[in-house]
Design an enzyme around this catalytic site. Structure first.
Site, PDB file in Angstrom:
ATOM      1  NE  ARG A  28      -2.563   1.081   3.448  1.00 54.66           N
ATOM      2  CZ  ARG A  28      -3.257   0.857   4.556  1.00 54.66           C
ATOM      3  NH1 ARG A  28      -4.520   0.483   4.476  1.00 54.66           N
ATOM      4  NH2 ARG A  28      -2.703   0.996   5.742  1.00 54.66           N
ATOM      5  CE  LYS A  84      -2.226   4.879   7.109  1.00 51.50           C
ATOM      6  NZ  LYS A  84      -3.485   5.417   7.611  1.00 51.50           N
TER       7      LYS A  84
HETATM    8  N1  PLP Z   1      -9.124   4.594   6.405  1.00 52.69           N
HETATM    9  C1  PLP Z   1      -8.303   5.578   6.780  1.00 52.69           C
HETATM   10  C2  PLP Z   1      -8.572   6.944   6.262  1.00 52.69           C
HETATM   11  C3  PLP Z   1      -7.221   5.313   7.625  1.00 52.69           C
HETATM   12  O1  PLP Z   1      -6.400   6.281   8.016  1.00 52.69           O
HETATM   13  C4  PLP Z   1      -7.015   3.997   8.084  1.00 52.69           C
HETATM   14  C5  PLP Z   1      -5.878   3.675   8.937  1.00 52.69           C
HETATM   15  O2  PLP Z   1      -4.912   3.130   8.540  1.00 52.69           O
HETATM   16  C6  PLP Z   1      -7.903   2.998   7.667  1.00 52.69           C
HETATM   17  C7  PLP Z   1      -8.944   3.328   6.835  1.00 52.69           C
HETATM   18  C8  PLP Z   1      -7.717   1.583   8.091  1.00 52.69           C
HETATM   19  O3  PLP Z   1      -6.726   0.949   7.351  1.00 52.69           O
HETATM   20  P1  PLP Z   1      -5.905  -0.264   7.971  1.00 52.69           P
HETATM   21  O4  PLP Z   1      -6.907  -1.264   8.388  1.00 52.69           O
HETATM   22  O5  PLP Z   1      -5.064  -0.758   6.849  1.00 52.69           O
HETATM   23  O6  PLP Z   1      -5.131   0.285   9.092  1.00 52.69           O
HETATM   24  C1  COI Z   2      -3.889   3.622  11.382  1.00 49.12           C
HETATM   25  O1  COI Z   2      -4.899   3.043  11.762  1.00 49.12           O
HETATM   26  O2  COI Z   2      -2.790   3.056  11.307  1.00 49.12           O
HETATM   27  C2  COI Z   2      -3.919   5.008  10.986  1.00 49.12           C
HETATM   28  O3  COI Z   2      -3.089   5.390  10.220  1.00 49.12           O
HETATM   29  C3  COI Z   2      -4.915   5.888  11.556  1.00 49.12           C
HETATM   30  C4  COI Z   2      -4.305   7.117  12.022  1.00 49.12           C
HETATM   31  C5  COI Z   2      -4.232   8.233  11.110  1.00 49.12           C
HETATM   32  C6  COI Z   2      -4.113   7.351  13.428  1.00 49.12           C
END
Ligand code: PLP
Ligand code: COI
Length: 344
Positions: free
Chosen positions: A85, A188
């Site tokens: 990612r 991200k």
């Molecule tokens: N959506 C956003 C905007 C986020 O910042 C995050 C955090 O990482 C997620 C979703 C969840 O993604 P993940 O499950 O890969 O941490």
């Molecule tokens: C995460 O869940 O790892 C995120 O990046 C969320 C965050 C911006 C605190």
């Protein structure tokens, strides 16, 4: 194995907040290649005043967690997904991404060097790993940098939302959008979080835990929260989660879509009209930081849709939470091969 001494921290009562650890690791991309990286105890960055990360937002990051298993092994969860990612995010912002092998090496290296900060098994806390990629080359015209810094820091954390696995209240934001359909919402990118701060702060001031965004084009479908994906559970046990070009592809959500059928749920990943929110019997926010946070209520267009009346998580979110966290902590069979041991 003798227990290794831990840092003098009240691990069981940690918030989701930064605290210093021993070491961060830094790799530089210059003249077309990545260097071998350095470990440093410095918590600041020397940065060119014209670096693209500060002027033009060439900054992307990742988030993953490292856990201590009951037998003392150190585990990380689906690290290759985070590496891939980051490459996607970097490509979106025209940045040089660390190859998967380098990403892995950096995370393992920083976790090993900060072993005393890995919260003990059973504390409810974990070591949050934050890989960061920034354009450090100087530009005054708008174009990609010719130098990049890949930095990985770690910090021990507790739950992202207050009190952890306890329900939180959301509010749908219609005055601000998080991400445009053809924009960078599925990367991200650091700028996405700055873009969401006005909405989040307004929601917090009004007593909500977080903002819930609708799709930016029509405000008709649900997208995601400021820092987590969304899922709803129907009365006939369907796990429904939005498919949208502007949401971040959550690794937690992907994992839940795999685990849900094992727990008797049918998975639907599709556009979810906002009117459908009323039909769910439970709803949750999911992400690395959020893990699974049950949603107590969603306030939309002045109406509050209440999922949990007694302030306790519902049975469906609880079942998903327990299965996911048992795998992450090494307490349950990892039949999908998601956890990896970090040799220490
Ligand atoms: N959506 C956003 C905007 C986020 O910042 C995050 C955090 O990482 C997620 C979703 C969840 O993604 P993940 O499950 O890969 O941490
Ligand atoms: C995460 O869940 O790892 C995120 O990046 C969320 C965050 C911006 C605190």
């Amino acid at each position: 194995m003798p227990a290794r001494p831990k840092a003098d921290i009240d691990f069981a009562n940690l918030a989701f907040a930064y605290q210093p650890t021993d070491v961060n690791v830094r790799y530089t991309w210059r003249d077309g290649k990545w260097d071998r990286g350095v470990e440093t105890d410095s918590q600041t960055l020397p940065l060119h005043i014209a670096a693209t990360c500060v002027h033009y937002g060439q900054a992307v990051f990742e988030g993953l967690k490292v856990y201590e298993a009951k037998d003392g092994r150190v585990l990380c969860f689906r690290i290759n997904e985070n590496a891939e990612r980051m490459a996607h995010s970097a490509g979106t912002l025209m940045m040089e991404a660390p190859p998967v092998a380098l990403f892995r090496e950096a995370v393992f290296r920083v976790a090993r060097a900060n072993q005393r900060f890995i919260p003990p098994h059973g504390s409810g806390a974990s070591l949050y790993v934050r890989p960061l990629l920034i354009g450090t080359g100087a530009r005054v015209g708008v174009r990609p940098a010719d130098e990049y810094l890949f930095l990985v820091l770690v910090t021990p954390v507790g739950p992202y939302f207050k009190q952890g696995f306890t329900p939180t209240k959301l509010v749908v934001e219609e005055e601000f959008d998080r991400a445009a359909p053809l924009g960078v919402g599925n990367a991200k990118a650091a700028g996405n979080y700055a873009a969401g701060m006005r909405a989040t702060m307004r929601a917090r001031e009004a007593g909500f835990g977080e903002v819930f965004y609708l799709d930016a084009r029509e405000h008709k479908y649900v997208d995601e929260l400021g820092a987590a994906n969304f899922f709803g559970i129907t009365a006939d046990k369907h796990y429904v989660t939005p498919q949208s070009v502007s949401v971040l592809r959550s690794i937690t959500n992907k994992s839940l879509r795999t685990l849900a059928p094992d727990l008797g749920f049918q998975v639907e990943e599709r556009a979810v009209p906002a009117e459908e929110l009323e039909s769910f019997v439970e709803a949750g926010a999911c992400g690395t930081a959020a893990v699974i946070t049950p949603i107590e209520s969603i306030t939309i267009r002045g109406k509050q849709i209440v999922y949990l009346k007694d302030g306790k998580p519902g049975p469906h979110c609880t079942a998903l939470y327990e299965r996911l966290t048992a795998i992450q902590l090494g307490d349950a069979e990892d039949k999908y091969g998601w956890t990896e041991e970090i040799e220490t």
